[in-house]
Every structure is written in structure tokens, then in C-alpha cells.
Design an enzyme around this catalytic site. Structure first.
Site, mmCIF file in Angstrom:
data_model
loop_
_atom_site.group_PDB
_atom_site.id
_atom_site.type_symbol
_atom_site.label_atom_id
_atom_site.label_comp_id
_atom_site.label_asym_id
_atom_site.label_seq_id
_atom_site.Cartn_x
_atom_site.Cartn_y
_atom_site.Cartn_z
ATOM 1 N N HIS A 160 0.808 -1.225 0.000
ATOM 2 C CA HIS A 160 0.000 0.000 0.000
ATOM 3 C C HIS A 160 0.838 1.270 0.000
ATOM 4 C CE1 HIS A 160 -4.002 1.916 0.824
ATOM 5 N NE2 HIS A 160 -4.427 0.767 0.299
ATOM 6 N N HIS B 65 -7.471 -2.523 -10.821
ATOM 7 C CA HIS B 65 -7.742 -2.137 -9.439
ATOM 8 C C HIS B 65 -9.206 -1.760 -9.301
ATOM 9 C CE1 HIS B 65 -7.643 1.029 -6.147
ATOM 10 N NE2 HIS B 65 -7.040 0.022 -5.547
#
Length: 383
Positions: free
Chosen positions: A191, A291
């Protein structure tokens, strides 16, 4: 046919839906949202509306060029998120006009079902779940039929952290791997929370447990840092959710920083722009895993791309318990996952229809803020 109106809906939990109307009664849906900035994107849509009203919705590439190049300043997450949702809705209109799915207009299907992956949810962004909780949830995902799952690295890691911290993260991954076995793909999302130095150390420690990929091992602004990480490990690297347009992916691909690109169709410029990125990735033998942490219109757009690109890997969806991300309470015919796959959509355009009556209790003012994450000393940590 002419565009007559652009209508927006703020819907829980944090989404913005777009409905483009035409004078022939055909409407198109898009999801033009930037997390935490939905109302800002809505303003950008209203600004584009001045150009779009009265235009032929079929001229998708032309309108994309005008919206992107028509101002002196180009790109950025707000403008590109607005363009992305508008572009999705225009493809939806065009597909409905010609009575065919979007993927048929982009070359036709390469597969008859779409492989899905989902998240092992964390209960918070500071400390996350216990290892036992992670193991239990991973087993549940496997029992639900998924062949691939992913979780995000929590808690935060210092730029240079302790051996104990590394061992804790490795134990978490190792226990989940043991619980689900070797025939399920398991990915881990750093992340962008991890420094390049610690990413290299963590990747080395995780290698024995065969992660499918490490996502965003460091922040995306410095591609050379990601290249160094990629060259230090046998684990494939995935990235791209915070990049915009084909130009944003050029360096990532040319320097071969990643094995998997992850365009977000609600931010990257829309369906056709993502297909162009997939073609660029194909040249470098890279895979595409779009995504998608957002809603059912985003998923519908992704599935159209997934169907027609040869280098598709699998499709992300959050895996909400109430199945909102699959369209429960939003679509008249929600998506259904069967043994880890969604059957190839057959409907025209994006293949969906909003259930506006069911959505009424989810309409809100659009205010949603990205949670802030802090280090032990009170300084801001990367989310």
C-alpha cells in the site's frame, strides 16, 4: 442522438454514480469518483457538462481528447476521475445503441468467464486483525470458492524497523498461507506504506511463502525505487492504481518495474485508456489486474475490459459482506460469483441497470474522508 443531461448520485458507502441522458431515451452509467474527493469530482463533471450537452455520445475518443487536452493543464486524479466516469457512460450508451457489450466493440471476448480475487478485510487501519482472525477470514474466502485472495500490510512499518516487526509480518503471511494451502494464490499489498529499504527486507523474508505478488511495495512517485525492489526479489511486483493515463504507465513499463499493472478504470481515463495500457503492458509480457475498491458500476466497466484483453490476470473486488460492490441494493441484476468467477457479461453496454428505487436509502451528501494514520510519535504515516 444528442446528450441532454448529466445526472450524479452520491451513494453510500463513498461512491459517486453518473447517469448520462440522451434525446433518444438511451442512458449510460459511469462511476466518476475519487475516494474522499467525490464532491470535487462532481464539480469537474458539471464543468465538462457545458461542453457535452448537445454532443453526439458516439464520438467517445473525440470527447476524451477534448476533455483531456482542451484545457492548458492536463490530467491529475480529479480531472481523470471525472473523465473516466463520463467515458464509461458513453460506452454504455454506445453499446445499448448497437445492442452489444462494450467488449464486442473493442475486439470481442478472449474468455468466457472472469477470474475474481477479493480481500481479507482488516478491522482497522492502525492495528488490523489478530493473526487468528486473519487465518479464519482467509479460510472463509477459500470456502466461498475464491482461488486468489489479498490482504494489506498492517500495522505501519517504520522506514527502518525492527527484526521483531519483520518477523510479525512474516508470521502473519506464513500462517495464512498454511491455512489456505498451496493451490490458492495469496497476494500482499504494501500500500505504499513501506520504505524501499524495508520493502527489500520484507520481500526477502516473505519469499519462502510464495506471495503471488507484492502490491505497491513503495510509493509510486519514484519508479527507480520500485525498480530496485523488483530487481532484489523473485516475488512479482504489482502497481499502478495511483497512475493516470497511458503516459503515467510509460516509465513503469519501460523500466520493467512491475510484473502486473493495475489500472483503476475510475481514475486512469476509462475503459479504452485502460485497454491501451494493457496493450503497452503486453509488449513487455506484463499482466493486467484492474484495481477496483469501488462500486458495481466500476466493476461492470472492469469486466468489459477483462473480457477482451489477452494479458488479463484476475479482477479485484472488495468482497463486502452485504455484497454492495456486486450490486446488491444498487443494480436490478447484481453480479454473481460462481466458484471464484463471474460469467462473461452478455448485456448491451456495461450490461447493468441501476435500481434507483433500491438506492434511495443509500443517497447521502457525499462527504467521506480518508482515515488518517499516525506513527507512535504522532507524525503522519502513509495510508
Amino acid at each position: 442522438m444528442k446528450i441532454t443531461k448529466l445526472e450524479t448520485f452520491h451513494v453510500r458507502p463513498r461512491w459517486l454514480f453518473l447517469k448520462i441522458h440522451t434525446d433518444e431515451g438511451i442512458v449510460g452509467y459511469g462511476e466518476p469518483v475519487l475516494e474522499g474527493r467525490a464532491r470535487t469530482v462532481e464539480t469537474a463533471i458539471k464543468e465538462f457538462e457545458r461542453y457535452l450537452i448537445g454532443q453526439d455520445p458516439m464520438l467517445i475518443e473525440h470527447h476524451w481528447q477534448v476533455m483531456y487536452r482542451g484545457g492548458f493543464y492536463r490530467g491529475g486524479p480529479v480531472i481523470l476521475s471525472a473523465i473516466s466516469g463520463i467515458e464509461q457512460a458513453l460506452w454504455d450508451i454506445k453499446g445499448k445503441y448497437y445492442n452489444m457489450p462494450v467488449y464486442e466493440m473493442l475486439g470481442g471476448a478472449c474468455r468466457n468467464k472472469i477470474r475474481m480475487y477479493t480481500h481479507v478485510k482488516q478491522v482497522g487501519i492502525k492495528n488490523g486483525n489478530s493473526i487468528d482472525q486473519m487465518v479464519e477470514m482467509a479460510r472463509e474466502r477459500k470456502e466461498q470458492g475464491y482461488t486468489a485472495i489479498k490482504y494489506s500490510i498492517i500495522p505501519p512499518i517504520r522506514n527502518i524497523d525492527t527484526l521483531a516487526a519483520v518477523e510479525e509480518h512474516v508470521e502473519r503471511f506464513a500462517r495464512v498461507r498454511e491455512a489456505i494451502g498451496k493451490d490458492i494464490d495469496l497476494a500482499i499489498d504494501f500500500h505504499g506504506r513501506v520504505s524501499p529499504a524495508m520493502a527489500i527486507r520484507l520481500a526477502k523474508a516473505l519469499e519462502p511463502y510464495y506471495p503471488m505478488f507484492i502490491e505497491e511495495p513503495c510509493l509510486p512517485e519514484n519508479v527507480d525505487a520500485m525498480v530496485r525492489i523488483a530487481q532484489s526479489t523473485t516475488i512479482p511486483i504489482a502497481a499502478g492504481e495511483r497512475l493516470f493515463t497511458k503516459w503515467g504507465y510509460r516509465e513503469l513499463l519501460e523500466k520493467q518495474a512491475v510484473a502486473v499493472v493495475q489500472p483503476d478504470l475510475c481514475h486512469v481515463g476509462g475503459i479504452l485508456e485502460a485497454k491501451k495500457i494493457a496493450a503497452m503492458a503486453e509488449v513487455y509480457y506484463r499482466s493486467v489486474a484492474p484495481h477496483n475498491p469501488l462500486g458495481p458500476i466500476s466493476l461492470a466497466a472492469c469486466l468489459q475490459l477483462d473480457a477482451c484483453i489477452p494479458n488479463f490476470l484476475f479482477q479485484e473486488h472488495p468482497g463486502m459482506p452485504e455484497k454492495w460492490d456486486l450490486g446488491e441494493g444498487y443494480l436490478k441484476n447484481p453480479f454473481v460469483i460462481v466458484d471464484g468467477y463471474i460469467p462473461l457479461p452478455r448485456g448491451p453496454g456495461l450490461g447493468i441497470e441501476l435500481d434507483e428505487e433500491a438506492m434511495k436509502d443509500k443517497i447521502f451528501d457525499g462527504i467521506w474522508e480518508t482515515p488518517l494514520l499516525y506513527e507512535e510519535d504522532g507524525s503522519l504515516a502513509d495510508w
